[in-house]
Design an enzyme around this catalytic site. Structure first.
Site, short mmCIF file in Angstrom:
data_model
loop_
_atom_site.label_atom_id
_atom_site.label_comp_id
_atom_site.label_asym_id
_atom_site.label_seq_id
_atom_site.Cartn_x
_atom_site.Cartn_y
_atom_site.Cartn_z
N LYS A 33 40.94 40.11 42.73
CA LYS A 33 40.54 40.43 44.07
C LYS A 33 41.64 40.01 45.06
O LYS A 33 42.40 39.08 44.74
CB LYS A 33 39.19 39.79 44.41
CG LYS A 33 39.19 38.28 44.67
CD LYS A 33 39.60 37.36 43.60
CE LYS A 33 38.65 37.35 42.42
NZ LYS A 33 39.17 36.48 41.33
N ARG A 74 49.91 33.71 49.08
CA ARG A 74 48.79 33.85 50.01
C ARG A 74 49.23 33.69 51.46
O ARG A 74 48.48 33.99 52.38
CB ARG A 74 47.70 32.84 49.67
CG ARG A 74 47.06 33.06 48.30
CD ARG A 74 46.15 31.91 47.95
NE ARG A 74 45.56 32.03 46.63
CZ ARG A 74 46.15 31.64 45.51
NH1 ARG A 74 47.37 31.12 45.56
NH2 ARG A 74 45.55 31.78 44.35
N ALA A 102 50.61 35.57 36.01
CA ALA A 102 50.07 34.65 37.01
C ALA A 102 49.37 33.47 36.34
O ALA A 102 49.01 33.52 35.17
CB ALA A 102 49.08 35.39 37.91
#
Length: 314
Positions: free
Chosen positions: A88, A157, A4
């Site tokens: 998270k 997302r 990432a």
């Protein structure tokens, strides 16, 4: 485990500068990306996540995978005898968080959620100011974290099946800081979430959390918002405000503003690298062998996010 952007830009460079850790390798599902990362950071390339887990010389995994994949791969890491530092949110649901932490307890391994701001010098200074009594007794905590829409429509997302949505992404930050300041016994008094019908995920929201002492936390978040990254502590004597609470980059000196009786004072927190700090904390906690407080905080965070969603949608 996973190539990432945050791993490339911030976490791997920090690992290379933390004496307590040694970068053993980088894994990607694709051979090209694994090799590109391994060449850039002079480390071993693992093609496929299972290949990484099969290496018995590796003690711990950093996991920047999408939230929706965390429950599966954290449990695989634990079964392979690895400690885990994951981005998270920990998991997509509270039930998954319970499963993960049960597995961690049985394996005797640490799972830590990567909220870097908790380990920044700014957060330490804020806690010291509150403890000193300078702003008096806390009456209310207000925290906000939001930013404009992502330019790529296929951003993870925006994908529900990958744990997308503003609550699990941006909302985790103000929820976490409320617990750091008010404790893990917070209860959801009210919450709202706005959903994008085309994307199928929530894009902004808010919540009020109440502590047993009667102090409330008013939280807001989103990724369809003007940028905001702040916390305000309203005390019986003064207020404390800072506007870069979650994203203070290395070299940046955050400003803390204390106001009372029409006068304000600005205090500069020292520049810090919270990426290095949380990595050191990860290593130190592993060596301590005391994982219970960390895991209890993870369960509290996941429970609150679940309660916020349930309150808002039912």
């Amino acid at each position: 485990m996973g190539c990432a952007q945050i791993a490339e830009r911030s976490v791997i460079p920090a690992i290379l500068e933390v004496e307590e850790l040694q970068l053993a390798g980088v894994a990607s599902r694709g051979e090209a990306k694994a090799k590109a990362f391994s060449e850039r950071f002079n480390t071993t390339a693992y093609v496929g996540y299972d290949a990484l887990l099969a290496d018995e010389n590796i003690d711990a995994i950093y996991m920047p995978l999408p939230t929706g994949l965390h429950a599966e791969w954290i449990q695989k890491c634990l079964a392979a005898g690895k400690h885990v530092l994951c981005e998270k949110s920990l998991t997509s649901t509270y039930a998954e968080a319970q499963q993960v932490l049960k597995a961690a307890h049985e394996a005797g391994k640490l799972v830590l959620e990567d909220f870097m701001f908790e380990h920044h010098a700014q957060m330490k200074l804020i806690k010291e100011i509150v403890a000193s009594g300078r702003i008096g007794d806390l009456r209310c905590v207000r925290a906000s974290f939001g930013f404009p829409p992502f330019p790529d429509a296929d951003n993870i997302r925006y994908q529900y099946e990958l744990g997308g949505g503003a609550l699990l992404d941006a909302g985790g930050y103000p929820t976490k800081i409320a617990q750091l300041l008010l404790g893990n016994d917070l209860q959801v008094a009210g919450a709202s979430l706005a959903f994008d019908p085309e994307k199928g995920v929530d894009i902004f929201g808010s919540a009020q959390l109440n502590s047993k002492s009667g102090v409330s936390a008013q939280l807001s978040w989103g990724f369809d918002n003007a940028y905001r990254c702040e916390i305000e502590l309203w005390g019986s004597k003064a207020t404390l405000l800072t506007t870069r609470i979650f994203t203070a980059k290395p070299g940046f000196e955050p400003e803390i503003i204390i106001s009372a009786n029409g006068q304000s004072e600005t205090i500069k927190a020292p520049a810090d690298n919270h990426f290095k700090n949380i990595l050191r904390h990860f290593a130190t906690t592993i060596h301590s062998g005391d994982f219970a407080p960390t895991h209890a905080a993870l369960l509290s965070q996941s429970r609150l996010l679940s309660d916020i969603k349930n309150h808002a949608t039912t």
